[in-house]
Design an enzyme around this catalytic site. Sequence first.
Site, PDB file in Angstrom:
ATOM      1  N   HIS A   1      41.929  41.450  42.863  1.00 41.04           N
ATOM      2  CA  HIS A   1      40.396  40.813  42.641  1.00 41.04           C
ATOM      3  C   HIS A   1      39.593  42.113  42.004  1.00 41.04           C
ATOM      4  CE1 HIS A   1      38.362  42.581  46.097  1.00 41.04           C
ATOM      5  NE2 HIS A   1      39.481  42.107  46.796  1.00 41.04           N
TER       6      HIS A   1
ATOM      7  N   GLU B   1      43.305  38.207  52.529  1.00 40.05           N
ATOM      8  CA  GLU B   1      43.094  39.438  52.774  1.00 40.05           C
ATOM      9  C   GLU B   1      43.605  39.380  54.426  1.00 40.05           C
ATOM     10  OE1 GLU B   1      44.283  42.318  52.686  1.00 40.05           O
ATOM     11  OE2 GLU B   1      42.618  43.204  51.345  1.00 40.05           O
TER      12      GLU B   1
ATOM     13  N   ASN C   1      33.178  46.879  48.511  1.00 39.71           N
ATOM     14  CA  ASN C   1      34.330  47.871  47.915  1.00 39.71           C
ATOM     15  C   ASN C   1      33.505  49.205  47.552  1.00 39.71           C
ATOM     16  OD1 ASN C   1      36.302  45.379  46.304  1.00 39.71           O
ATOM     17  ND2 ASN C   1      36.657  46.489  48.277  1.00 39.71           N
TER      18      ASN C   1
END
Length: 248
Positions: free
Chosen positions: A41, A116, A47
């Site tokens: 993604h 995830e 992030n």
Amino acid sequence: MATCLVSNEPTLNPMVGIATVTDEAPIEVPHDVAEIVVVRHGETTWNALGRIQGQLESELNEIGWKQAEAIAERLSKELKPAAIYSSDLMRAKNTAEMIAKRCHIDEVIVVTELKERHVGSLQGYVWGEIKEKEPEACNAFFSTQNDVEIPGGGESFDQLCERSVAALEEIASRHKGERVIVVTHGGVLRAVYMSLTQEPTAGKIMNGSLNVLHLSEKKWQFKTWSDVSHLNEVGFLQRGFNGDSLQL
């Protein structure tokens, strides 16, 4: 679990995490092969902050949306996929929906097993603080014993590998002779690579990277690994996802 034959066609450098591919995108997929384009993604707010997402939600940031557009643009010019699959987490679904729109695919098929890794009590922390604040969970995450579950409801690496590879095998079984796109996460990609190749590392896995896998006669081939050539104008986090160290 399926065996893996690593292709010699791309130049794989897992320490850098970028594959150089000389072949053009295929005009068609051989009838006995399932071609799976596995996409990480786009970049998220967490992030960029170095904050651990796991199975918590974090939205694509401005760069992440641009990465999704760049991925979609590239894939729209290649062989049309028969289907698009995605993790149920929004950062993956948003990326997948962008690709689906550009590739003229009506729906994104959600597969929860593509989400995830659940990293237990580490979720929500910045990587740099987990040694002090969650030492037990930190040690479990980086343990060389792959059956160790992470405290706080987290999965072991073996559990992640099993569900991730099984999900791809199930998708592949539906699409012999076809190309499909799967949007998932750095941890899943790392698990798939290490499980199928038995390599000790998958290297850096970049946001928005493309990874092309073939499954034929129960043998996996890695045709491309962590290709980010389509992100040259957009950019990406150089540290990528590297579950082998705290420098993530």
